[in-house]
Scaffold this active site. Sequence first.
Site, short mmCIF file in Angstrom:
data_model
loop_
_atom_site.label_atom_id
_atom_site.label_comp_id
_atom_site.label_asym_id
_atom_site.label_seq_id
_atom_site.Cartn_x
_atom_site.Cartn_y
_atom_site.Cartn_z
N SER A 140 -35.70 52.67 9.48
CA SER A 140 -35.02 53.23 10.89
C SER A 140 -35.72 51.19 11.82
O SER A 140 -37.00 50.95 11.16
CB SER A 140 -36.13 54.07 11.81
OG SER A 140 -35.59 53.80 13.11
N ASP A 141 -34.80 51.11 12.40
CA ASP A 141 -35.45 49.64 13.24
C ASP A 141 -34.41 50.21 15.06
O ASP A 141 -33.14 50.21 14.65
CB ASP A 141 -33.95 48.51 12.93
CG ASP A 141 -34.91 47.47 13.59
OD1 ASP A 141 -36.22 46.59 12.86
OD2 ASP A 141 -34.04 46.60 14.30
#
Length: 321
Positions: free
Chosen positions: A183-184
């Site tokens: 995730s970012d």
Amino acid sequence: KPNMRHRSSAVHRHKRNSSQRKFVLDYNSVCQTVILAIVAVLAPSSFDSATAFGLLRPRMSREVLRMTTKNGKGGDVESTLLVSSSDKLGFTGTEGNSIRLILASQSPRRREILDMMGLTDRYTVNPSPLDEPALQRELAARPHLSPEDYAKTLAEQKAQALGLEMVTSASTAEHENTLILGSDTIVDLDGTILEKPVDENDAHAMLTKLSGNWHKVHTGVAIYGLGVPATATSDYQQPSLLTSFTATARVKFANLTPDDIKSYVNTGEPMDKAGSYGIQGVGGQLVEMIEGDYFCVMGLPMHRLSRELSRTITLLEAKSK
């Protein structure tokens, strides 16, 4: 009598039109599903079924999505939430509880969200070895890459990098039925991407720009599988992209005074957060309103992630039968 005949005729026309509409919907649904299957089989291995699914998904009806999985009686299965299948996560080597989930992030906020979802002790944390600054510079040099795709690409690369490291350090059997979650999160101010600040001056400058304005927060999410090839032609020993997406929320900052900004920067909280603030902490005071998923701003869109993990688990179970 004439009125009765008129109403009866109208009812028959309505039923006939409804049947025609249903036929058109079913026909289109079947055609789109066939196209998806052909793309998944004939496309090169780098263009996996998750990518093909993503291309068709915006045009797919709810009926087509329900056709992706079947229940034990051959009927369609409605999309469910992870709360209905979280007992399948947490590798113990026993039947019914054999899917391992790894969070490819050292973010305490993402761990907190997974714990809030009831996954405490059902996942492990292994930060991605990806050279994130180098990839960020590479992506920033792409002029036509949208902030949404920027966040999703980073999420995909984080998960893939960890998967590649894992397959080179241990046997494939040790990682069978393993899901890697990448995730970012980025802040998007009128198309300008705001990452984590490099120093206090940078944090001060970001908060000054955000003050009194609306901005977007994009969280990219990717799920890679080990020992779970996405297509019949995928390499069983390599990590496969199962699904990825970007969730977006809009955030409105209050008008901040110079003292507000200076005092918040002095807390140290902005230094490891995209856009130089954390909505779940002291920085929540800066937020006047939000449109969208609060957890997207925090670091993981809980509801969408719940549905995607549940769908992935269902598909893995269907393949193992």
